[in-house]
Write an enzyme that holds these catalytic residues in place. Structure first.
Site, PDB file in Angstrom:
ATOM      1  N   GLY A 137       5.814  -8.433   2.747  1.00 11.68           N
ATOM      2  CA  GLY A 137       6.229  -7.932   4.058  1.00 11.68           C
ATOM      3  C   GLY A 137       5.707  -6.538   4.308  1.00 11.68           C
ATOM      4  O   GLY A 137       6.429  -5.673   4.825  1.00 11.68           O
ATOM      5  N   ALA A 138       4.425  -6.322   3.981  1.00 13.20           N
ATOM      6  CA  ALA A 138       3.894  -4.956   3.934  1.00 13.20           C
ATOM      7  C   ALA A 138       3.153  -4.518   5.189  1.00 13.20           C
ATOM      8  O   ALA A 138       2.589  -3.428   5.208  1.00 13.20           O
ATOM      9  CB  ALA A 138       2.963  -4.814   2.723  1.00 13.20           C
ATOM     10  N   GLY A 164       7.286  -1.816   9.137  1.00 16.02           N
ATOM     11  CA  GLY A 164       8.613  -1.443   8.698  1.00 16.02           C
ATOM     12  C   GLY A 164       8.690  -0.915   7.283  1.00 16.02           C
ATOM     13  O   GLY A 164       7.832  -0.151   6.823  1.00 16.02           O
ATOM     14  N   SER A 178      20.680  -6.227   1.369  1.00 17.44           N
ATOM     15  CA  SER A 178      21.343  -5.563   2.486  1.00 17.44           C
ATOM     16  C   SER A 178      22.840  -5.606   2.256  1.00 17.44           C
ATOM     17  O   SER A 178      23.361  -6.532   1.619  1.00 17.44           O
ATOM     18  CB  SER A 178      21.003  -6.275   3.803  1.00 17.44           C
ATOM     19  OG  SER A 178      21.884  -5.880   4.840  1.00 17.44           O
ATOM     20  N   TYR A 231      21.354 -15.038   7.274  1.00 14.82           N
ATOM     21  CA  TYR A 231      20.779 -13.785   6.789  1.00 14.82           C
ATOM     22  C   TYR A 231      21.651 -13.187   5.689  1.00 14.82           C
ATOM     23  O   TYR A 231      21.148 -12.765   4.636  1.00 14.82           O
ATOM     24  CB  TYR A 231      20.637 -12.799   7.946  1.00 14.82           C
ATOM     25  CG  TYR A 231      19.989 -11.494   7.558  1.00 14.82           C
ATOM     26  CD1 TYR A 231      18.613 -11.424   7.350  1.00 14.82           C
ATOM     27  CD2 TYR A 231      20.750 -10.337   7.393  1.00 14.82           C
ATOM     28  CE1 TYR A 231      18.010 -10.230   6.987  1.00 14.82           C
ATOM     29  CE2 TYR A 231      20.152  -9.147   7.029  1.00 14.82           C
ATOM     30  CZ  TYR A 231      18.782  -9.091   6.826  1.00 14.82           C
ATOM     31  OH  TYR A 231      18.196  -7.905   6.452  1.00 14.82           O
ATOM     32  N   GLY A 274       8.291  -2.389   4.395  1.00 19.99           N
ATOM     33  CA  GLY A 274       7.212  -2.787   3.500  1.00 19.99           C
ATOM     34  C   GLY A 274       5.976  -1.928   3.651  1.00 19.99           C
ATOM     35  O   GLY A 274       5.377  -1.503   2.659  1.00 19.99           O
TER      36      GLY A 274
END
Length: 285
Positions: A10-11, A14, A138, A167, A16
């Site tokens: 996820g880079a 955001g 989270s 989630y 990442g």
């Protein structure tokens, strides 16, 4: 020769992207994983320009596909013999239920199953380096309810669906996976920790039109930047002071007690076994 090899999922944006930037700035060879090859390439080029670090590469991968995750692991092994830092960061929030081609609910497929499989496939490279696994969770995990139904049914998105519940379930799964991984790796030199970076400005809410996503987008300008959250990730990845620390949950940069369900060893082992079977790490019973 670079002293640290890091892989960040996820880079492209955001947390990442900010994490990849922070690692590259510290001289690491960074492998960026992104579903979007165009945005990923732009992020890679920007990081190379900002840091002067040419050892930043992009491996576009759809983490919703277990086959693609296996391909990612194979390509990484072709390029590198060791892995010092694995940052399992990629995550999605979906207000409506989506089922992947492999037959899994997409939020849990991307946020949990992909990282479960990728980490296990790269354990050899992590062992060579005495590496660190950091999985981004989270505090939303505190409202998870993984015990409400058989785990396979939840992972397959069967029955009632709620985006926030899916989630939260995925974030608890991240911690349960981390704690079992840490126990299994005791004495092998590899550490595993989970962390909450804080409520920061990211793109995770951008693709949805439900009320929760709208509220989160409206609040985005008032939240800390992704770079602030990334400092805690880079600290866990590189700081000598946390070398050997494993099986912990961190809130930003400080150790914190997770929800009670995160310490349910029976649930954790059950999730591990179900995840291993569904991802093909073990043969079906």
């Amino acid at each position: 020769m670079y002293s640290t090899v890091a892989l960040v999922t996820g880079a492209s944006s955001g947390l990442g992207r900010a994490t990849a930037l922070g690692l590259a700035r510290r001289g690491a060879a960074v492998v960026m994983v992104s579903q979007d090859p165009v945005r990923g390439a732009a992020a890679r080029e920007a990081i190379q320009r900002e840091t002067g670090n040419a050892n930043v590469v992009l491996l576009p991968t759809d983490l919703a596909s277990l086959g693609a995750v296996r391909g990612l692991a194979a390509e990484f092994r072709r390029r590198h013999e060791r892995l010092d830092v694995l940052v399992n960061n990629a995550g999605v929030y979906l207000s409506r239920c989506h089922i992947t081609a492999d037959g899994f609910e997409k939020t849990l497929a991307v946020n949990h199953l992909s990282h479960f499989l990728l980490t296990n496939l790269l354990l050899g490279e992590l062992a060579v380096a005495g590496g660190r696994v950091i999985t981004v969770s989270s505090d939303t995990h505190r409202v998870a309810r993984l015990s409400r139904s058989p785990l396979e049914s939840i992972l397959r998105g069967e029955g009632w669906y709620n985006g926030l519940q899916a989630y939260a379930d995925s974030k608890l799964a991240n911690i349960l996976f981390t704690f079992v991984l840490a126990r299994r790796l005791e004495g092998k030199g590899v550490t595993a920790n989970a962390m909450h970076p804080g409520i920061i400005a990211t793109r995770i809410w951008d693709r949805n039109r439900d009320p929760l996503s709208l509220i989160m987008r409206l609040m985005k300008p008032f939240r800390p930047s992704a770079r602030r959250g990334a400092k805690a990730v880079v600290h866990l990845a590189l700081d000598p002071g946390v070398r050997g620390v494993t099986g912990r949950y961190f809130h930003r940069g400080r150790e914190r007690r997770a929800a009670r369900a995160a310490y349910d060893q029976d649930l954790a082992e059950q999730l591990w076994q179900v995840s291993a079977r569904l991802t093909g790490l073990t043969a079906p019973a």
